[in-house]
Scaffold this motif. Structure first.
Motif, PDB file in Angstrom:
ATOM      1  N   PHE A  74       9.876  -1.427   4.953  1.00 48.79           N
ATOM      2  CA  PHE A  74      10.562  -0.333   4.270  1.00 48.79           C
ATOM      3  C   PHE A  74       9.861   0.084   2.975  1.00 48.79           C
ATOM      4  O   PHE A  74      10.013   1.206   2.522  1.00 48.79           O
ATOM      5  CB  PHE A  74      12.026  -0.694   4.004  1.00 48.79           C
ATOM      6  CG  PHE A  74      12.857  -0.784   5.258  1.00 48.79           C
ATOM      7  CD1 PHE A  74      12.867   0.247   6.189  1.00 48.79           C
ATOM      8  CD2 PHE A  74      13.607  -1.909   5.520  1.00 48.79           C
ATOM      9  CE1 PHE A  74      13.621   0.168   7.348  1.00 48.79           C
ATOM     10  CE2 PHE A  74      14.377  -2.002   6.680  1.00 48.79           C
ATOM     11  CZ  PHE A  74      14.387  -0.957   7.594  1.00 48.79           C
ATOM     12  N   ARG A  75       9.069  -0.814   2.402  1.00 49.81           N
ATOM     13  CA  ARG A  75       8.308  -0.468   1.199  1.00 49.81           C
ATOM     14  C   ARG A  75       6.930   0.113   1.540  1.00 49.81           C
ATOM     15  O   ARG A  75       6.228   0.588   0.672  1.00 49.81           O
ATOM     16  CB  ARG A  75       8.185  -1.674   0.292  1.00 49.81           C
ATOM     17  CG  ARG A  75       9.490  -1.916  -0.452  1.00 49.81           C
ATOM     18  CD  ARG A  75       9.568  -3.298  -1.077  1.00 49.81           C
ATOM     19  NE  ARG A  75      10.821  -3.540  -1.751  1.00 49.81           N
ATOM     20  CZ  ARG A  75      11.991  -3.753  -1.161  1.00 49.81           C
ATOM     21  NH1 ARG A  75      12.090  -3.717   0.141  1.00 49.81           N
ATOM     22  NH2 ARG A  75      13.086  -3.978  -1.859  1.00 49.81           N
ATOM     23  N   ALA A  76       6.554   0.077   2.804  1.00 52.99           N
ATOM     24  CA  ALA A  76       5.251   0.595   3.246  1.00 52.99           C
ATOM     25  C   ALA A  76       5.368   2.003   3.829  1.00 52.99           C
ATOM     26  O   ALA A  76       4.395   2.547   4.325  1.00 52.99           O
ATOM     27  CB  ALA A  76       4.639  -0.340   4.276  1.00 52.99           C
ATOM     28  N   ILE A  77       6.570   2.573   3.774  1.00 51.49           N
ATOM     29  CA  ILE A  77       6.794   3.909   4.324  1.00 51.49           C
ATOM     30  C   ILE A  77       7.454   4.800   3.273  1.00 51.49           C
ATOM     31  O   ILE A  77       7.991   4.312   2.279  1.00 51.49           O
ATOM     32  CB  ILE A  77       7.689   3.855   5.589  1.00 51.49           C
ATOM     33  CG1 ILE A  77       9.082   3.326   5.241  1.00 51.49           C
ATOM     34  CG2 ILE A  77       7.033   3.039   6.680  1.00 51.49           C
ATOM     35  CD1 ILE A  77      10.095   3.387   6.375  1.00 51.49           C
ATOM     36  N   TRP A  78       7.387   6.105   3.497  1.00 52.93           N
ATOM     37  CA  TRP A  78       8.179   7.054   2.720  1.00 52.93           C
ATOM     38  C   TRP A  78       9.330   7.466   3.616  1.00 52.93           C
ATOM     39  O   TRP A  78       9.129   8.036   4.689  1.00 52.93           O
ATOM     40  CB  TRP A  78       7.362   8.282   2.309  1.00 52.93           C
ATOM     41  CG  TRP A  78       8.242   9.343   1.722  1.00 52.93           C
ATOM     42  CD1 TRP A  78       8.794   9.361   0.485  1.00 52.93           C
ATOM     43  CD2 TRP A  78       8.706  10.530   2.384  1.00 52.93           C
ATOM     44  NE1 TRP A  78       9.564  10.482   0.328  1.00 52.93           N
ATOM     45  CE2 TRP A  78       9.533  11.216   1.488  1.00 52.93           C
ATOM     46  CE3 TRP A  78       8.507  11.064   3.656  1.00 52.93           C
ATOM     47  CZ2 TRP A  78      10.155  12.417   1.806  1.00 52.93           C
ATOM     48  CZ3 TRP A  78       9.132  12.261   3.978  1.00 52.93           C
ATOM     49  CH2 TRP A  78       9.940  12.915   3.054  1.00 52.93           C
ATOM     50  N   MET A  79      10.553   7.115   3.208  1.00 51.84           N
ATOM     51  CA  MET A  79      11.740   7.380   4.011  1.00 51.84           C
ATOM     52  C   MET A  79      12.189   8.819   3.778  1.00 51.84           C
ATOM     53  O   MET A  79      12.514   9.197   2.652  1.00 51.84           O
ATOM     54  CB  MET A  79      12.864   6.409   3.625  1.00 51.84           C
ATOM     55  CG  MET A  79      14.119   6.550   4.446  1.00 51.84           C
ATOM     56  SD  MET A  79      13.980   5.967   6.143  1.00 51.84           S
ATOM     57  CE  MET A  79      13.738   4.233   5.897  1.00 51.84           C
ATOM     58  N   ALA A  82       4.650   6.911   7.730  1.00 53.84           N
ATOM     59  CA  ALA A  82       3.972   5.625   7.532  1.00 53.84           C
ATOM     60  C   ALA A  82       2.925   5.815   6.443  1.00 53.84           C
ATOM     61  O   ALA A  82       2.162   6.776   6.482  1.00 53.84           O
ATOM     62  CB  ALA A  82       3.327   5.164   8.832  1.00 53.84           C
ATOM     63  N   ILE A  83       2.879   4.914   5.468  1.00 47.24           N
ATOM     64  CA  ILE A  83       1.974   5.081   4.336  1.00 47.24           C
ATOM     65  C   ILE A  83       0.982   3.919   4.193  1.00 47.24           C
ATOM     66  O   ILE A  83      -0.200   4.088   4.366  1.00 47.24           O
ATOM     67  CB  ILE A  83       2.763   5.214   3.002  1.00 47.24           C
ATOM     68  CG1 ILE A  83       3.740   6.398   3.059  1.00 47.24           C
ATOM     69  CG2 ILE A  83       1.816   5.334   1.825  1.00 47.24           C
ATOM     70  CD1 ILE A  83       3.103   7.757   3.090  1.00 47.24           C
ATOM     71  N   LYS A  84       1.497   2.740   3.902  1.00 47.37           N
ATOM     72  CA  LYS A  84       0.659   1.602   3.512  1.00 47.37           C
ATOM     73  C   LYS A  84       0.190   0.791   4.720  1.00 47.37           C
ATOM     74  O   LYS A  84       1.001   0.191   5.420  1.00 47.37           O
ATOM     75  CB  LYS A  84       1.461   0.699   2.572  1.00 47.37           C
ATOM     76  CG  LYS A  84       0.682  -0.430   1.989  1.00 47.37           C
ATOM     77  CD  LYS A  84       1.563  -1.243   1.053  1.00 47.37           C
ATOM     78  CE  LYS A  84       0.837  -2.432   0.504  1.00 47.37           C
ATOM     79  NZ  LYS A  84       1.725  -3.283  -0.279  1.00 47.37           N
ATOM     80  N   PRO A  85      -1.131   0.776   4.971  1.00 47.87           N
ATOM     81  CA  PRO A  85      -1.640   0.004   6.104  1.00 47.87           C
ATOM     82  C   PRO A  85      -1.319  -1.488   5.972  1.00 47.87           C
ATOM     83  O   PRO A  85      -1.255  -2.032   4.876  1.00 47.87           O
ATOM     84  CB  PRO A  85      -3.149   0.228   6.039  1.00 47.87           C
ATOM     85  CG  PRO A  85      -3.317   1.495   5.286  1.00 47.87           C
ATOM     86  CD  PRO A  85      -2.195   1.506   4.278  1.00 47.87           C
ATOM     87  N   ILE A 136       0.677  -0.675  10.630  1.00 51.65           N
ATOM     88  CA  ILE A 136       0.265   0.647  10.152  1.00 51.65           C
ATOM     89  C   ILE A 136      -1.233   0.623   9.962  1.00 51.65           C
ATOM     90  O   ILE A 136      -1.763  -0.240   9.270  1.00 51.65           O
ATOM     91  CB  ILE A 136       0.987   1.022   8.836  1.00 51.65           C
ATOM     92  CG1 ILE A 136       2.498   1.018   9.030  1.00 51.65           C
ATOM     93  CG2 ILE A 136       0.490   2.369   8.326  1.00 51.65           C
ATOM     94  CD1 ILE A 136       3.301   1.246   7.760  1.00 51.65           C
ATOM     95  N   GLN A 137      -1.933   1.561  10.603  1.00 49.47           N
ATOM     96  CA  GLN A 137      -3.399   1.635  10.489  1.00 49.47           C
ATOM     97  C   GLN A 137      -3.797   2.882   9.741  1.00 49.47           C
ATOM     98  O   GLN A 137      -3.187   3.889   9.807  1.00 49.47           O
ATOM     99  CB  GLN A 137      -4.024   1.656  11.868  1.00 49.47           C
ATOM    100  CG  GLN A 137      -3.697   0.392  12.612  1.00 49.47           C
ATOM    101  CD  GLN A 137      -4.393   0.346  13.966  1.00 49.47           C
ATOM    102  OE1 GLN A 137      -4.974   1.315  14.429  1.00 49.47           O
ATOM    103  NE2 GLN A 137      -4.326  -0.803  14.593  1.00 49.47           N
TER     104      GLN A 137
END
Length: 145
Positions: free
Chosen positions: A83-88, A120-123, A144-145
């Motif tokens: 949840f911290r690796a994406i922009w919701m 999806a933001i942070k690989p 996430i790639q």
């Protein structure tokens, strides 16, 4: 001047590899454009059943995740690193749209569906799991790639 040239060379040759978007012309909608949307991710919350399949996501692409609880037990799904690796963008529950800054988990007391839309933001590799569970089928890995 030498430091500036060295930094430029490093940025071009040794900088992070950026993932390509799913489409070339994002248009007015930007990252939320229809051509930039990945497949819907399905997650099932059911007592004794597998949570779902491991998923590979493209950084910069827009996705929807459909979490369905069958009501067989009071269950939650957690995944703070994911949840911290994406922009919701939003969470939709019973046609109510919620635009949160961040979430840590979602819990279902009875049967229902929650639909999350995000970019999806942070690989990296992130786990979504039923809290307190240890079985392999009680978690999914989202890479996430």
């Amino acid at each position: 001047m030498r430091n500036l040239i060295g930094a430029a060379v490093l940025a071009v040759m040794g900088g992070p590899v950026m993932a390509a978007l799913l489409c070339d012309d994002l248009g007015f909608a930007g990252l939320l454009a229809k051509c930039n949307r990945g497949e819907t991710i399905k997650v099932l919350l059911a007592s004794g059943q597998p949570l779902g399949q491991d998923v590979q996501l493209q950084s910069g692409a827009y996705y929807k995740m459909e979490i369905t609880a069958d009501g067989s037990a009071e269950l939650a799904v957690e995944g703070s690193s994911f949840f911290r690796a994406i922009w919701m963008n939003e969470i939709v529950i019973n046609s109510i749209e919620i635009r949160p800054m961040a979430i840590d988990s979602i819990e279902f007391d009875k049967a229902g569906v929650a639909e999350l839309s995000f970019v999806a933001i942070k690989p990296g590799s992130h786990t979504l799991r039923i809290p307190g569970s240890t079985g392999e089928s009680q978690s999914i890995t989202l890479s996430i790639q």
